[in-house]
Scaffold this motif. Structure first.
Motif, PDB file in Angstrom:
ATOM      1  N   VAL A  66     -15.147  48.877  28.426  1.00  0.00           N
ATOM      2  CA  VAL A  66     -13.931  49.482  27.858  1.00  0.00           C
ATOM      3  C   VAL A  66     -14.196  49.990  26.447  1.00  0.00           C
ATOM      4  O   VAL A  66     -13.776  51.099  26.083  1.00  0.00           O
ATOM      5  CB  VAL A  66     -12.763  48.477  27.884  1.00  0.00           C
ATOM      6  N   VAL A  67     -14.899  49.210  25.644  1.00  0.00           N
ATOM      7  CA  VAL A  67     -15.206  49.639  24.269  1.00  0.00           C
ATOM      8  C   VAL A  67     -16.079  50.887  24.278  1.00  0.00           C
ATOM      9  O   VAL A  67     -15.849  51.826  23.497  1.00  0.00           O
ATOM     10  CB  VAL A  67     -15.877  48.483  23.490  1.00  0.00           C
ATOM     11  N   ILE A  68     -17.065  50.927  25.151  1.00  0.00           N
ATOM     12  CA  ILE A  68     -17.939  52.102  25.233  1.00  0.00           C
ATOM     13  C   ILE A  68     -17.141  53.329  25.690  1.00  0.00           C
ATOM     14  O   ILE A  68     -17.310  54.429  25.151  1.00  0.00           O
ATOM     15  CB  ILE A  68     -19.133  51.827  26.167  1.00  0.00           C
ATOM     16  N   ALA A 107     -14.659  58.480  24.422  1.00  0.00           N
ATOM     17  CA  ALA A 107     -13.484  59.359  24.445  1.00  0.00           C
ATOM     18  C   ALA A 107     -13.152  59.838  23.037  1.00  0.00           C
ATOM     19  O   ALA A 107     -12.805  61.008  22.840  1.00  0.00           O
ATOM     20  CB  ALA A 107     -12.297  58.628  25.062  1.00  0.00           C
ATOM     21  N   ASP A 108     -13.264  58.964  22.063  1.00  0.00           N
ATOM     22  CA  ASP A 108     -12.992  59.360  20.682  1.00  0.00           C
ATOM     23  C   ASP A 108     -14.047  60.343  20.182  1.00  0.00           C
ATOM     24  O   ASP A 108     -13.731  61.336  19.525  1.00  0.00           O
ATOM     25  CB  ASP A 108     -12.948  58.117  19.793  1.00  0.00           C
ATOM     26  N   TRP A 109     -15.297  60.094  20.514  1.00  0.00           N
ATOM     27  CA  TRP A 109     -16.388  60.954  20.061  1.00  0.00           C
ATOM     28  C   TRP A 109     -16.276  62.349  20.687  1.00  0.00           C
ATOM     29  O   TRP A 109     -16.566  63.352  20.039  1.00  0.00           O
ATOM     30  CB  TRP A 109     -17.717  60.305  20.438  1.00  0.00           C
ATOM     31  N   MET A 110     -15.815  62.410  21.943  1.00  0.00           N
ATOM     32  CA  MET A 110     -15.688  63.695  22.626  1.00  0.00           C
ATOM     33  C   MET A 110     -14.394  64.416  22.241  1.00  0.00           C
ATOM     34  O   MET A 110     -14.193  65.563  22.615  1.00  0.00           O
ATOM     35  CB  MET A 110     -15.726  63.494  24.145  1.00  0.00           C
ATOM     36  N   ALA A 167      -2.548  58.919  18.802  1.00  0.00           N
ATOM     37  CA  ALA A 167      -3.233  57.647  19.000  1.00  0.00           C
ATOM     38  C   ALA A 167      -4.305  57.387  17.942  1.00  0.00           C
ATOM     39  O   ALA A 167      -4.950  56.346  17.967  1.00  0.00           O
ATOM     40  CB  ALA A 167      -3.863  57.606  20.382  1.00  0.00           C
ATOM     41  N   GLN A 168      -4.492  58.316  17.018  1.00  0.00           N
ATOM     42  CA  GLN A 168      -5.513  58.148  15.997  1.00  0.00           C
ATOM     43  C   GLN A 168      -4.894  57.664  14.698  1.00  0.00           C
ATOM     44  O   GLN A 168      -3.779  58.027  14.352  1.00  0.00           O
ATOM     45  CB  GLN A 168      -6.251  59.464  15.768  1.00  0.00           C
ATOM     46  N   MET A 169      -5.655  56.850  13.980  1.00  0.00           N
ATOM     47  CA  MET A 169      -5.195  56.311  12.719  1.00  0.00           C
ATOM     48  C   MET A 169      -5.583  57.260  11.585  1.00  0.00           C
ATOM     49  O   MET A 169      -6.659  57.856  11.598  1.00  0.00           O
ATOM     50  CB  MET A 169      -5.847  54.949  12.480  1.00  0.00           C
TER      51      MET A 169
END
Length: 61
Positions: free
Chosen positions: A32-34, A39-42, A49-51
């Protein structure tokens, strides 16, 4: 000194290995972490959903 602590921990794991359920739980968390990191990197994470980035230093100090 620190290597001896890890050697003792490894010996304890060999004598009492974790259960299959615990291993599956840890593997699921790692996956899940990977996936979230990928998903964030892409750029697939929505803006809501981003801080916001914190400032580098506190103003006035």
């Amino acid at each position: 000194m620190n290597n001896m602590i890890w050697l003792m921990r490894a010996a304890r794991w060999v004598r009492n290995p974790p259960s299959a359920g615990r291993v599956k739980l840890v593997v699921a968390i790692v996956v899940v972490v990977i996936l979230l990191g990928t998903a964030d990197w892409m750029g697939w994470v929505p803006e809501w959903a981003q801080m916001d980035r914190a400032p580098r230093r506190i103003p006035g100090s």
